[in-house]
Design a protein around this motif. Sequence first.
Motif, mmCIF file in Angstrom:
data_model
loop_
_atom_site.group_PDB
_atom_site.id
_atom_site.type_symbol
_atom_site.label_atom_id
_atom_site.label_comp_id
_atom_site.label_asym_id
_atom_site.label_seq_id
_atom_site.Cartn_x
_atom_site.Cartn_y
_atom_site.Cartn_z
ATOM 1 N N ALA A 76 -34.418 -37.153 2.728
ATOM 2 C CA ALA A 76 -33.826 -37.607 3.994
ATOM 3 C C ALA A 76 -34.537 -36.871 5.229
ATOM 4 O O ALA A 76 -35.278 -35.959 5.017
ATOM 5 C CB ALA A 76 -32.194 -37.432 4.024
ATOM 6 N N SER A 77 -34.068 -37.474 6.242
ATOM 7 C CA SER A 77 -34.863 -36.954 7.730
ATOM 8 C C SER A 77 -34.271 -35.619 7.762
ATOM 9 O O SER A 77 -34.830 -34.730 8.318
ATOM 10 C CB SER A 77 -34.360 -37.658 8.919
ATOM 11 O OG SER A 77 -32.968 -37.908 8.959
ATOM 12 N N SER A 78 -33.097 -35.136 7.387
ATOM 13 C CA SER A 78 -32.729 -33.683 7.294
ATOM 14 C C SER A 78 -33.395 -32.831 6.493
ATOM 15 O O SER A 78 -33.386 -31.640 6.524
ATOM 16 C CB SER A 78 -31.013 -33.752 7.215
ATOM 17 O OG SER A 78 -30.936 -34.011 5.659
ATOM 18 N N GLY A 79 -34.119 -33.218 5.594
ATOM 19 C CA GLY A 79 -35.092 -32.488 4.676
ATOM 20 C C GLY A 79 -34.118 -32.358 3.249
ATOM 21 O O GLY A 79 -34.854 -31.907 2.462
ATOM 22 N N LYS A 80 -33.006 -33.004 3.084
ATOM 23 C CA LYS A 80 -32.333 -33.059 2.015
ATOM 24 C C LYS A 80 -32.924 -34.245 0.849
ATOM 25 O O LYS A 80 -33.193 -35.113 1.255
ATOM 26 C CB LYS A 80 -30.695 -33.171 2.024
ATOM 27 C CG LYS A 80 -29.923 -33.204 1.101
ATOM 28 C CD LYS A 80 -28.441 -33.219 1.267
ATOM 29 C CE LYS A 80 -27.650 -33.177 -0.067
ATOM 30 N NZ LYS A 80 -26.156 -33.457 0.297
ATOM 31 N N ALA A 81 -33.120 -33.712 -0.385
ATOM 32 C CA ALA A 81 -33.432 -34.508 -1.243
ATOM 33 C C ALA A 81 -32.352 -35.622 -1.754
ATOM 34 O O ALA A 81 -31.284 -35.654 -1.628
ATOM 35 C CB ALA A 81 -33.489 -33.874 -2.606
ATOM 36 N N ILE A 82 -32.953 -36.834 -1.777
ATOM 37 C CA ILE A 82 -32.085 -37.943 -2.060
ATOM 38 C C ILE A 82 -32.502 -38.254 -3.582
ATOM 39 O O ILE A 82 -33.465 -38.325 -4.132
ATOM 40 C CB ILE A 82 -32.590 -39.310 -1.253
ATOM 41 C CG1 ILE A 82 -32.535 -38.843 0.084
ATOM 42 C CG2 ILE A 82 -31.715 -40.544 -1.678
ATOM 43 C CD1 ILE A 82 -33.239 -40.297 1.170
ATOM 44 N N THR A 83 -31.210 -38.394 -4.272
ATOM 45 C CA THR A 83 -31.356 -38.745 -5.601
ATOM 46 C C THR A 83 -30.561 -40.040 -6.238
ATOM 47 O O THR A 83 -29.845 -40.469 -5.556
ATOM 48 C CB THR A 83 -30.633 -37.430 -6.624
ATOM 49 O OG1 THR A 83 -29.144 -37.362 -5.954
ATOM 50 C CG2 THR A 83 -31.208 -36.170 -6.286
#
Length: 75
Positions: A21-28
């Motif tokens: 994601a743009s926030s740097g969080k992984a999309i699973t």
Amino acid sequence: MAAKKDTQSTKLVIKVVTGTASSGKAITSSRTFSAVNPAATDDDMLDIGAKLGALQSSDVSTISRVDTATLVAEA
């Protein structure tokens, strides 16, 4: 009164990273394999999950075992 657990079903869930994601969080995303034999050991489930995970185009984040059971009171 003691409770008795009656296992109804077992699933193997493989969570893979499909992006960021743009926030740097992984999309699973999850891959669920139903109708797994409840007698399968945790070691077997991890081994199978790792082998199935190696076939995925995305990196594996987690491998989980999900047991669903009914609890009943023993007479």
